[in-house]
Design a protein around this motif. Structure first.
Motif, PDB file in Angstrom:
ATOM      1  N   TRP A   1      -1.912  -1.159  -4.048  1.00  0.00           N
ATOM      2  CA  TRP A   1      -3.022  -0.207  -3.919  1.00  0.00           C
ATOM      3  C   TRP A   1      -2.457   1.119  -3.437  1.00  0.00           C
ATOM      4  O   TRP A   1      -1.587   1.141  -2.549  1.00  0.00           O
ATOM      5  CB  TRP A   1      -4.056  -0.737  -2.913  1.00  0.00           C
TER       6      TRP A   1
ATOM      7  N   ASP B   1       0.836  -1.206   0.000  1.00  0.00           N
ATOM      8  CA  ASP B   1       0.000   0.000   0.000  1.00  0.00           C
ATOM      9  C   ASP B   1       0.867   1.252   0.000  1.00  0.00           C
ATOM     10  O   ASP B   1       1.872   1.324   0.733  1.00  0.00           O
ATOM     11  CB  ASP B   1      -0.862   0.052   1.272  1.00  0.00           C
TER      12      ASP B   1
ATOM     13  N   GLY C   1       0.183  -4.295   3.487  1.00  0.00           N
ATOM     14  CA  GLY C   1      -1.255  -4.059   3.643  1.00  0.00           C
ATOM     15  C   GLY C   1      -2.026  -5.179   2.979  1.00  0.00           C
ATOM     16  O   GLY C   1      -1.495  -6.278   2.778  1.00  0.00           O
ATOM     17  N   GLY C   2      -3.266  -4.881   2.628  1.00  0.00           N
ATOM     18  CA  GLY C   2      -4.112  -5.898   1.997  1.00  0.00           C
ATOM     19  C   GLY C   2      -5.157  -6.398   2.972  1.00  0.00           C
ATOM     20  O   GLY C   2      -4.896  -6.525   4.166  1.00  0.00           O
TER      21      GLY C   2
ATOM     22  N   ALA D   1      -8.872  -0.400   8.667  1.00  0.00           N
ATOM     23  CA  ALA D   1      -9.782  -0.416   9.824  1.00  0.00           C
ATOM     24  C   ALA D   1     -10.903  -1.437   9.608  1.00  0.00           C
ATOM     25  O   ALA D   1     -11.245  -2.210  10.504  1.00  0.00           O
ATOM     26  CB  ALA D   1     -10.374   0.970  10.057  1.00  0.00           C
ATOM     27  N   GLY D   2     -11.443  -1.461   8.376  1.00  0.00           N
ATOM     28  CA  GLY D   2     -12.561  -2.361   8.084  1.00  0.00           C
ATOM     29  C   GLY D   2     -12.152  -3.827   8.189  1.00  0.00           C
ATOM     30  O   GLY D   2     -12.878  -4.654   8.750  1.00  0.00           O
ATOM     31  N   ASP D   3     -11.002  -4.147   7.658  1.00  0.00           N
ATOM     32  CA  ASP D   3     -10.541  -5.549   7.683  1.00  0.00           C
ATOM     33  C   ASP D   3     -10.132  -5.960   9.088  1.00  0.00           C
ATOM     34  O   ASP D   3     -10.318  -7.109   9.497  1.00  0.00           O
ATOM     35  CB  ASP D   3      -9.350  -5.723   6.737  1.00  0.00           C
TER      36      ASP D   3
ATOM     37  N   TYR E   1      -4.586  -7.575   7.102  1.00  0.00           N
ATOM     38  CA  TYR E   1      -5.202  -6.921   8.262  1.00  0.00           C
ATOM     39  C   TYR E   1      -6.142  -7.889   8.978  1.00  0.00           C
ATOM     40  O   TYR E   1      -6.151  -7.985  10.202  1.00  0.00           O
ATOM     41  CB  TYR E   1      -5.985  -5.672   7.834  1.00  0.00           C
TER      42      TYR E   1
ATOM     43  N   ASN F   1     -12.038  -8.615   1.101  1.00  0.00           N
ATOM     44  CA  ASN F   1     -12.176  -7.828  -0.111  1.00  0.00           C
ATOM     45  C   ASN F   1     -11.178  -8.254  -1.194  1.00  0.00           C
ATOM     46  O   ASN F   1      -9.973  -8.074  -1.039  1.00  0.00           O
ATOM     47  CB  ASN F   1     -11.949  -6.361   0.277  1.00  0.00           C
ATOM     48  N   ILE F   2     -11.725  -8.843  -2.262  1.00  0.00           N
ATOM     49  CA  ILE F   2     -10.930  -9.268  -3.426  1.00  0.00           C
ATOM     50  C   ILE F   2     -11.930  -9.601  -4.523  1.00  0.00           C
ATOM     51  O   ILE F   2     -13.148  -9.559  -4.274  1.00  0.00           O
ATOM     52  CB  ILE F   2      -9.991 -10.468  -3.062  1.00  0.00           C
TER      53      ILE F   2
ATOM     54  N   PHE G   1     -15.008  -0.852  -5.922  1.00  0.00           N
ATOM     55  CA  PHE G   1     -14.271  -1.349  -7.091  1.00  0.00           C
ATOM     56  C   PHE G   1     -14.944  -2.592  -7.680  1.00  0.00           C
ATOM     57  O   PHE G   1     -15.085  -2.722  -8.885  1.00  0.00           O
ATOM     58  CB  PHE G   1     -12.842  -1.677  -6.626  1.00  0.00           C
ATOM     59  N   TRP G   2     -15.367  -3.504  -6.834  1.00  0.00           N
ATOM     60  CA  TRP G   2     -15.969  -4.762  -7.296  1.00  0.00           C
ATOM     61  C   TRP G   2     -17.477  -4.607  -7.507  1.00  0.00           C
ATOM     62  O   TRP G   2     -18.045  -5.272  -8.379  1.00  0.00           O
ATOM     63  CB  TRP G   2     -15.701  -5.896  -6.287  1.00  0.00           C
TER      64      TRP G   2
ATOM     65  N   MET H   1     -15.967  -4.024  -1.921  1.00  0.00           N
ATOM     66  CA  MET H   1     -15.840  -2.554  -2.003  1.00  0.00           C
ATOM     67  C   MET H   1     -16.362  -2.048  -3.342  1.00  0.00           C
ATOM     68  O   MET H   1     -16.662  -2.837  -4.238  1.00  0.00           O
ATOM     69  CB  MET H   1     -14.385  -2.130  -1.784  1.00  0.00           C
TER      70      MET H   1
ATOM     71  N   THR I   1      -6.606   3.222   6.938  1.00  0.00           N
ATOM     72  CA  THR I   1      -6.471   2.040   6.074  1.00  0.00           C
ATOM     73  C   THR I   1      -6.461   0.760   6.902  1.00  0.00           C
ATOM     74  O   THR I   1      -5.731   0.666   7.880  1.00  0.00           O
ATOM     75  CB  THR I   1      -5.156   2.104   5.257  1.00  0.00           C
TER      76      THR I   1
ATOM     77  N   PHE J   1       0.247  -7.503  -5.595  1.00  0.00           N
ATOM     78  CA  PHE J   1      -0.876  -6.551  -5.671  1.00  0.00           C
ATOM     79  C   PHE J   1      -0.453  -5.210  -5.065  1.00  0.00           C
ATOM     80  O   PHE J   1       0.232  -5.179  -4.042  1.00  0.00           O
ATOM     81  CB  PHE J   1      -2.040  -7.148  -4.863  1.00  0.00           C
TER      82      PHE J   1
ATOM     83  N   THR K   1      -5.051   0.944  -8.436  1.00  0.00           N
ATOM     84  CA  THR K   1      -5.170  -0.468  -8.048  1.00  0.00           C
ATOM     85  C   THR K   1      -4.464  -1.302  -9.104  1.00  0.00           C
ATOM     86  O   THR K   1      -4.818  -1.220 -10.283  1.00  0.00           O
ATOM     87  CB  THR K   1      -6.661  -0.903  -7.988  1.00  0.00           C
TER      88      THR K   1
END
Ligand code: AMP
Length: 306
Positions: free
Chosen positions: A80, A12, A26-27, A232-234, A31, A122-123, A148-149, A146, A230, A78, A96
């Motif tokens: 981001w 990230d 990250g990723g 926080a959600g995961d 997380y 998230n993927i 994006f998807w 998210m 960044t 990957f 991305t």
């Protein structure tokens, strides 16, 4: 009880009003698994490129995370890049690069196919479904996604959601997915896609859970220093599913406790860049914040204390 997670392992590059970092670990799966590892065993399924350093693998290993499903592909990891303004609730994606994830087709290690708790971090939703279809008989399937998807692979995402028990996503993404601005109506629409339980992440405003029998609201832990949101959600999801798997209880009361543990975990992550705050976190600090969260929302307890 162990958890199986599939998601991104990333480099990230992040800009917040308080600083900038380039290509840090990250990723979503990193997380999630680091957070969940404070509660129970986690097995990670993902791919990294030839450029992924051993020291990051050593860190995940030091948390006891199962890495048999962490593949190394030919190519780059990957990446981001994201930016936050003073309103830290909204991440603006700058770039991305899926890289090795573009043609990742995992073949789950045998021991992972009996996982009871599965988190589809998230993927790409096609990859989420591919992993899920290799798991024999999970007790709980939770999922994140998210914008994006949702905009890029909506049909594949709807197929995945049809097999998900609990969806954990951001408020703006619930509206986008439901194509409905009112959150309560949007939640009903999204639950109609499959997930019995919808957990809505609302950044500094906390979490709303739309369950089978009730709606539950938990605040975010009030912090003086929020450095980088960044992950926080995961991290929230890791605490949430980690606690559920550790306690093996999926009733709504326990889901509420799991939401508070998830919120506590997220409150640590945002204090530093990358996974840095989780690196030195002790379980006692988690328990301490859990009790402070109880006090924060209690209506009668202060009378007893005075
Ligand atoms: P969050 O918990 O929502 O802040 O997620 C942040 C993490 O999501 C970052 O570490 C990114 O590497 C990862 N991420 C960002 N975009 C994507 C994407 N399209 N697919 C998978 N992971 C992503």
């Amino acid at each position: 009880m162990s958890i199986l997670v599939v998601g991104s392992v990333a480099f990230d590059s992040i800009t917040t009003p308080f600083g900038h970092v380039d290509e840090v670990l990250g990723g979503s799966a990193c997380y999630f698994s680091t957070s969940a590892s404070f509660f129970t065993d986690v097995n990670l399924v993902a791919v990294v490129g030839e450029d992924f350093p051993q020291r990051h693998i050593d860190f995940l290993d030091s948390r006891g995370i199962g890495l048999e499903g962490l593949m190394r592909g030919a190519g780059r990891t990957f990446r981001w890049a994201g930016q936050y303004e003073y309103d830290l609730n909204e991440a603006h994606t700058l770039d991305t690069q899926l890289n090795v994830f573009e043609d990742f087709k995992p073949d789950l290690p045998k021991g992972y196919r009996d996982a009871e708790y599965v988190f589809l971090a998230n993927i790409d939703p096609e990859l989420q479904l591919d992993v899920l279809s290799q798991v024999r008989n999970p007790r709980l399937v939770a999922c994140d996604t998210m914008n994006f998807w949702i905009s890029g692979k909506r049909d594949a995402l709807l197929k995945t959601l049809a097999r998900v028990d609990t969806l954990v996503i951001n408020e703006a993404e619930v509206r986008q997915l439901a194509e409905e601005p009112n959150l309560v109506k949007a939640a009903a629409i999204v639950r109609g896609f499959g997930p019995q339980t919808l957990v809505v992440k609302r950044g500094e405003y906390g979490v709303l859970m739309f369950g089978e029998h009730s709606i539950f609201s938990a605040p975010a832990y009030p912090l003086e220093e929020v450095f980088d949101p960044t992950g926080a959600g995961d991290t929230f999801a890791g605490g949430f599913v980690g606690y559920l798997a550790a306690t093996r209880n999926l009733n709504e009361n326990n889901l509420r406790k799991a939401i508070v543990f998830g919120s506590v975990m997220a409150s640590f992550t945002v204090e530093k860049f990358s996974l840095d705050r989780l690196r030195d976190l002790q379980y006692g600090e988690i328990e301490d914040r859990f009790h402070k969260m109880k006090l924060l929302t209690d209506f009668g307890l202060l009378d007893d204390l005075q």
